[in-house]
Design an enzyme around this catalytic site. Structure first.
Site, PDB file in Angstrom:
ATOM      1  CG  ASP A 133      -1.740   1.171   1.488  1.00 60.36           C
ATOM      2  OD1 ASP A 133      -1.854   2.005   0.577  1.00 60.36           O
ATOM      3  OD2 ASP A 133      -2.314   1.278   2.598  1.00 60.36           O
ATOM      4  CG  HIS A 157      -3.958   4.375   3.780  1.00 63.43           C
ATOM      5  ND1 HIS A 157      -4.153   3.284   2.968  1.00 63.43           N
ATOM      6  CD2 HIS A 157      -5.121   5.076   3.763  1.00 63.43           C
ATOM      7  CE1 HIS A 157      -5.376   3.326   2.464  1.00 63.43           C
ATOM      8  NE2 HIS A 157      -5.987   4.405   2.932  1.00 63.43           N
TER       9      HIS A 157
END
Lengths: 552, 552
Positions: A192, A365
């Site tokens: 990610d 994130h």
């Protein structure tokens, strides 16, 4: 020894945030990881949703064996209904994700499907792939990284993740499993990149709880808290704080109501008896005993608030003394409209709590230091940064290089890129079809670039329509030319302009008649050119000009 | 003893960033402070510029004695041409501002005007007002605060300002003058609220010089530096750094070329002989001896860059090894497109230096601590926060209260608000007309809310046009109905939809004929309703439907 090569083909999520979808193919077996959607850019006028171009999967329908899903966000499950419509194969996901998927499929009237609940730690065979789910942290519970053991080696895909040492549900990421895989040898890591440009660590979700308590302490009247409908941990913290401060909780917004219900049913949300109230029960309690949880129908936190700010929310009107907590960061590009909403809420008398310094929202994130930990745990031979715009992928690539991945083993690509792996090599090998498919109302793909371009021109310059009924086989107008415009100028103020435009067109018809020109295409193009030139000269605008000829 | 009241009427800049304009009126005398424009919001489709509604000034034409200008930015001088077209009165401004105004008026073909150059420290009488200009710092040199000594007391308007202790041109703000006015007593302070939400101090412009030197040290090839054309101090620092690193400077972008030329001529930009080169001379120098300064034609730093990123800039193509420095922060709402531009520059091989952490850009507006200093220096009896959206004005009001201004002496209003002052009282007293006038091409005000609403509908849903030629006095179609659409669906893929739509309209006409309905308005509305219902049912979209009837 493996005979085949492993192909990895991202159909979405590379060079963009959203509509994540990746194809893993070995021989006659394809597994699809995630089936997400994205929301339209500003210039995709009228589009509701954007989904990946799935033509590669449709062409290879027979090979597709399964869809595996990392977590329950729209950008990972939002195009699943469209995919299953074309390629109906078994879906594998964890419990909460299954619950959210069921809701989605029902909304899309999909009744025949095979949905398999998996547990973190499970490993199972699908064709040539041994598949496993690893628990991670993200802004929704029950998120997973997924690994594939293939004949050429092991592939780890992180999904969206952060490393939260103190998550709200107490379930930390399964670092051990990543370490074990890394220890045994990983061919490829896909990780990610959303926050790859952000130094340091992402704060723990629990920090927001502290910010909530501070805001609740200061609030004198009702509290209205807006957040993403999918952020169950955030909602849990809001409810915990409400319980602590003896406030009742009323929930608004279709997605929020649905998600809260699913999460309670499946045991992902813990709400003590008597805390939740129905919206119409609110008037039984004093203002300082109310917490309103709100979101938009698509789970976008600002949608409900902006209706309240504009004073046209169905059931909540802002009153003097309300405290509005915005527990979200604006979607990039929406900063201006969020600012306007805050202004309007304040004008109505609300106190607004928002903004980064207040720690009222944290990201889901991983930041740079967490990305380094992941690279260090998994120690992959090859690395593909995923989930991010180009500059984020590039930055993540630089981080991987810093962490010891060989420069030519770091592969940065775009959607449709075919990455090809053996047990010792990895390279880019051509492209398959990939792109955006627009969903507008009931239409999937029936609005393409031409329609969007027309909408852009109509938006900027408006339209001028010229209709005329000609006597059969001549350029002699029996009726018209009539000129009608929309989005161009105020007709009332522009009579002279329109009259002269009419005369110009009439003159074109006379010239055509004199020149014996009979082809409608020629007549139309002369009308268009003459009018376009005239209107540009007078107004410096270029409306779309549409001549329509009828014949009697 | 004053007989009249002082009226202060902001016509722009309150509840918004941009199109600043304020009216000061005492008896028969009006002075206008600033005449700015703003750029359109995303939903003002096709609009080029937005200027204030000046109808109050046009109605009171005879009273208007002068326009005074604080500094040379578009949001302070951009609507001056439109104002002078209606109310041609003398304009007062400092030297550089006069230079920039002359350029603007020439572009707008205004040849008759009276432009008076003033100096910081000057005081002069205009009607009932004694006017003075005070030197301040901002992101353009020669910026001023302006004060008016009126029969009811002194008013200070800060203009846009920051307190830069080390400005690039060495000219610090004239703090002494503010102190002196404060000491003698100020009735009203109006102060810049743009950064009222920002704690601490705004960094000095000279900090950017250090960031430039760091970036220049690391650059291997050409450097392309994008900034606001108006930021002469920034341009000065870029040129200084180029001189230090022995690079030649080529300038691109209409505004940048104009502003650099004006600033050199008037002595506000110091460029050693032989540093500037013409664009076509660039190929005579190696890449590491080139600095390209670029901006858009309207001075917007991203415009030139985005053309380079899309590979369609007239004269600059990005090559591998270029360093692109973006010395600007994205205009709110433009973050997404700026990100896309950076991605594309990087894909073309450029190294991009941008972002807050790199100190490559600093704000031109005072942060909270500077705002406090201003309040403390001027010690006003009344306070109106200006230049900002509502939440910024509100925050600035809270700061003023903290600094000892009485709560009911802090007046927050919107555009058109009339503030009324005597030597001892200040209050809100009604509204005058104020709002937005749209400039689209050559048209000023001919595009209003109806046209914009049409453009919004066209943008989102497209348009379906139904034309038919009816036999005189009947509903019998001699030609048509023909259905044409734009921005709605791909016609090729939607033949069945369009055929059925045609049959629906034909049926409406038959029913009208049978029912002896002859009024075109009725026929049109029935066509519109039937078609709208049908298309929504089939597509869940609501295109604009435009029936056009002709008669033969």
């Amino acid at each position: 020894m493996a005979k085949e090569k492993l192909l990895v083909i991202p159909l979405g999520g590379l060079g963009e945030i959203g509509k994540n979808m990746t194809v893993f193919q070995y021989g006659e077996d394809i597994i699809v990881l995630d089936a997400g959607l994205s929301f339209p850019d500003d210039d995709m006028f009228g589009i509701d949703l954007v989904i990946p171009d799935m033509s590669y999967l449709i062409e290879n329908k027979d090979k597709v064996k399964a869809v595996v899903i990392t977590h329950g966000h729209e950008d990972h499950i939002g195009s699943l209904a469209y995919l299953l419509n074309e390629v109906n194969v078994p879906v594998y996901a964890t419990k909460l994700v299954c619950g959210l998927i069921e809701g989605k499929l029902k909304e899309n009237h999909i009744t025949h499907y095979e949905l398999n609940e998996v547990h973190h730690g499970d490993e199972f065979q699908i064709g040539a792939f041994k598949v496993g789910f690893i628990h991670t942290n993200h802004s929704i519970p029950d998120a997973s990284a997924i690994f594939f053991k293939t004949p050429v080696g092991t592939v780890v895909h992180t999904g969206d993740f952060k490393i939260d040492q103190t998550p709200v549900d107490g379930l930390v990421m399964d670092i051990h499993k990543f370490a074990e895989l890394g220890h045994r040898g990983v061919l490829l890591l896909m990780s990610d990149s959303t926050n790859a440009e952000r130094p340091g660590y992402t704060e723990s979700e629990t920090i927001v709880g502290g910010a909530f308590r501070k805001a609740f302490t200061e609030a004198k009247g009702r509290i209205i808290l807006a957040t993403f409908a999918s952020n169950i941990s955030r909602i849990q913290q809001a409810i915990n704080t409400a319980v602590q401060f003896k406030r009742k909780v009323a929930v608004f917004g279709r997605s929020m109501v649905n998600n809260v219900q699913i999460a309670i049913e499946l045991g992902y949300l813990d709400v003590p008896q008597g805390v939740m109230i129905e919206p119409d029960e609110m008037n039984r309690y004093p203002a300082d005993q109310i917490l309103i949880l709100t979101t938009g129908s698509q789970g976008e936190p600002m949608a409900g608030l902006s209706r309240m700010a504009a004073n046209n929310h169905r059931s909540v009107s802002i009153i003097l003394g309300d405290t509005v907590i915005i527990s979200a960061s604006p979607i990039p590009g929406n900063e201006t409209s969020v600012g306007r909403t805050i202004d309007n809420l304040m004008k109505l008398g609300a106190n607004v709590v928002a903004g980064k310094e207040k720690k009222i929202h944290v990201s889901g994130h991983a930041s740079q230091e967490e990305l380094k930990i992941m690279l260090n745990l998994v120690r992959p031979k090859f690395f593909i940064p995923v989930h991010g715009e180009y500059r984020m992928l590039k930055k993540h690539g630089e981080i991987a290089e810093m962490m010891g991945v060989k420069k030519d083993h770091i592969l940065i690509g775009d959607n449709g890129q075919v990455f090809e792996f053996t047990n010792r090599s990895g390279k880019k090998a051509g492209h398959v079809n990939a792109g955006r498919v627009f969903v507008d109302g009931l239409g999937v793909g029936d609005v393409g670039n031409i329609v969007i371009r027309d909408r852009q021109q109509l938006a900027m310059e408006g339209m001028v329509i010229v209709v005329m009924t000609l006597a059969k086989g001549t350029c002699h107008p029996l009726a018209g030319p009539d000129i009608v415009s929309r989005g161009f100028v105020y007709v009332r103020d522009s009579e002279a302009l329109m009259n002269e435009a009419h005369d110009k067109v009439a003159a074109v018809l006379e010239r055509c008649e004199a020149g014996n020109i009979r082809e409608w295409a020629v007549i139309k193009s002369q009308v268009r050119d003459t009018l376009s030139r005239y209107l540009f000269e007078k107004t410096r605008r270029r409306p779309m000009i549409l001549p329509i000829i009828m014949e009697v």
